[in-house]
Write an enzyme that holds these catalytic residues in place. Structure first.
Site, short mmCIF file in Angstrom:
data_model
loop_
_atom_site.label_atom_id
_atom_site.label_comp_id
_atom_site.label_asym_id
_atom_site.label_seq_id
_atom_site.Cartn_x
_atom_site.Cartn_y
_atom_site.Cartn_z
N CYS A 22 -56.76 43.19 68.39
CA CYS A 22 -55.80 41.71 68.20
C CYS A 22 -55.05 42.46 67.09
O CYS A 22 -54.20 42.44 66.60
CB CYS A 22 -56.37 40.68 67.61
SG CYS A 22 -57.18 39.91 68.92
N CYS B 279 -54.93 33.80 61.86
CA CYS B 279 -56.77 33.53 62.54
C CYS B 279 -57.22 31.71 62.38
O CYS B 279 -58.37 31.39 63.25
CB CYS B 279 -57.58 34.39 61.97
SG CYS B 279 -58.00 34.00 60.37
N CYS C 64 -59.30 42.29 63.69
CA CYS C 64 -60.52 42.50 65.09
C CYS C 64 -59.22 43.66 65.87
O CYS C 64 -58.21 44.11 65.84
CB CYS C 64 -60.35 41.51 65.47
SG CYS C 64 -61.58 40.87 65.27
N CYS D 220 -61.08 31.88 69.93
CA CYS D 220 -61.80 32.30 69.96
C CYS D 220 -61.79 33.06 68.33
O CYS D 220 -62.81 33.09 67.50
CB CYS D 220 -61.18 34.36 70.44
SG CYS D 220 -61.71 35.33 70.10
N CYS D 221 -60.59 32.64 67.49
CA CYS D 221 -61.09 32.62 66.05
C CYS D 221 -61.48 31.63 65.37
O CYS D 221 -62.44 31.96 64.68
CB CYS D 221 -59.73 33.03 65.78
SG CYS D 221 -58.38 34.12 65.94
S1 SF4 Z 1 -58.58 38.20 65.97
FE1 SF4 Z 1 -58.67 38.60 68.17
S2 SF4 Z 1 -60.88 39.16 68.08
FE2 SF4 Z 1 -60.59 38.66 66.45
S3 SF4 Z 1 -61.53 36.58 66.42
FE3 SF4 Z 1 -59.59 36.69 66.91
S4 SF4 Z 1 -58.97 36.49 68.91
FE4 SF4 Z 1 -60.81 36.78 68.77
#
Ligand code: SF4
EC number: 1.8.4.10
Length: 236
Positions: A209, A232, A206, A123-124
């Site tokens: 998280c 991240c 985010c 996701c990151c």
């Molecule tokens: S901090 Fe969480 S929601 Fe944001 S990009 Fe990374 S995994 Fe995705």
């Protein structure tokens, strides 16, 4: 530019960064940013998570109208977007908002909902790392708000270093600052900060998280809490 010229340019930039890291280790944040402005001009930008606008404020005094790059992951708290909008409205900076290739809805359709719970690294990568790669492509140098006191993983952050992955000079003008230094600068200059910092959050990322921190925890303990993940991937 040929591949050989590109290689020379990269080698020169790397040597420049490493020398500056040594020369500027004891310099003040304004001195470090003055060097960056003089050396790179408009090929220099600041990245901001909109936790606060301290580095953007410092940089705007050395390079008025400096580009401030913000990653809109689609998962930010409304307060973070509001801080971005306020910075754009009142500071002498040029805010550039980067977005991922896919919306959250498109990512959910492709990978299933709540990827951040199942594979936060992926996701990151899609929502932060890849957009930043694209966004930084036209710059030679970028500044961050990394500080050595934030976590053990940031304890050796150089004030100027070489970003090997991106082939750019990476500047952390407040690397040697403490939280007290940040608080004093904010108070002295009336710098914008994210309202969540007044609501128990010590580090703002985010929404899915990020949690509030408890007494005695370090500033980044509320990020990816309980997952073992601490960064991240932007600063790896
Ligand atoms: S901090 Fe969480 S929601 Fe944001 S990009 Fe990374 S995994 Fe995705």
């Amino acid at each position: 530019m040929t591949a050989v010229q590109e290689k020379h340019r990269t080698d020169d930039l790397k040597a420049l960064a490493e020398q500056a890291g040594r020369d500027l280790e004891d310099a003040t944040a304004p001195e470090i940013l003055r060097w960056a402005a003089d050396t790179f001009g408009r090929a220099f930008c600041v990245t901001s998570s909109m936790e606060d606008a301290v580095v953007a404020h410092l940089a705007s005094r050395e390079l008025p109208g400096v580009d401030v790059v913000f990653l809109d992951t689609g998962y930010h708290f409304p307060e973070t977007i509001g801080t971005r909008d306020a910075v754009e409205a009142v500071m002498d900076v040029n805010v550039i908002t980067l977005t991922p290739a896919r919306t959250v809805a498109e990512q959910d359709a492709e990978h299933g909902p709540r990827l951040h719970d199942r594979d936060p690294d992926l996701c990151c990568r899609m929502r932060k790392v890849e957009p930043l790669e694209r966004g930084l492509a036209s710059y030679l140098a970028w500044a961050t708000g990394l500080r050595r006191d934030e976590s053990p993983t940031r304890a050796n952050t150089p004030v100027v270093g070489w970003d090997e992955r991106r082939g750019k000079v990476k500047i952390s003008p407040i690397a040697r600052w403490t939280q007290d230094d940040v608080d004093a600068y904010v108070a002295e200059h009336g710098v914008l900060t994210n309202p969540l910092l007044m609501d128990g959050y010590a580090s703002v990322g985010c929404a899915p998280c990020t949690r509030r921190v408890l007494a005695g925890e370090d500033a980044r303990a509320g990020r990816w809490s309980g997952s073992g993940k601490t960064e991240c991937g932007l600063h790896g």
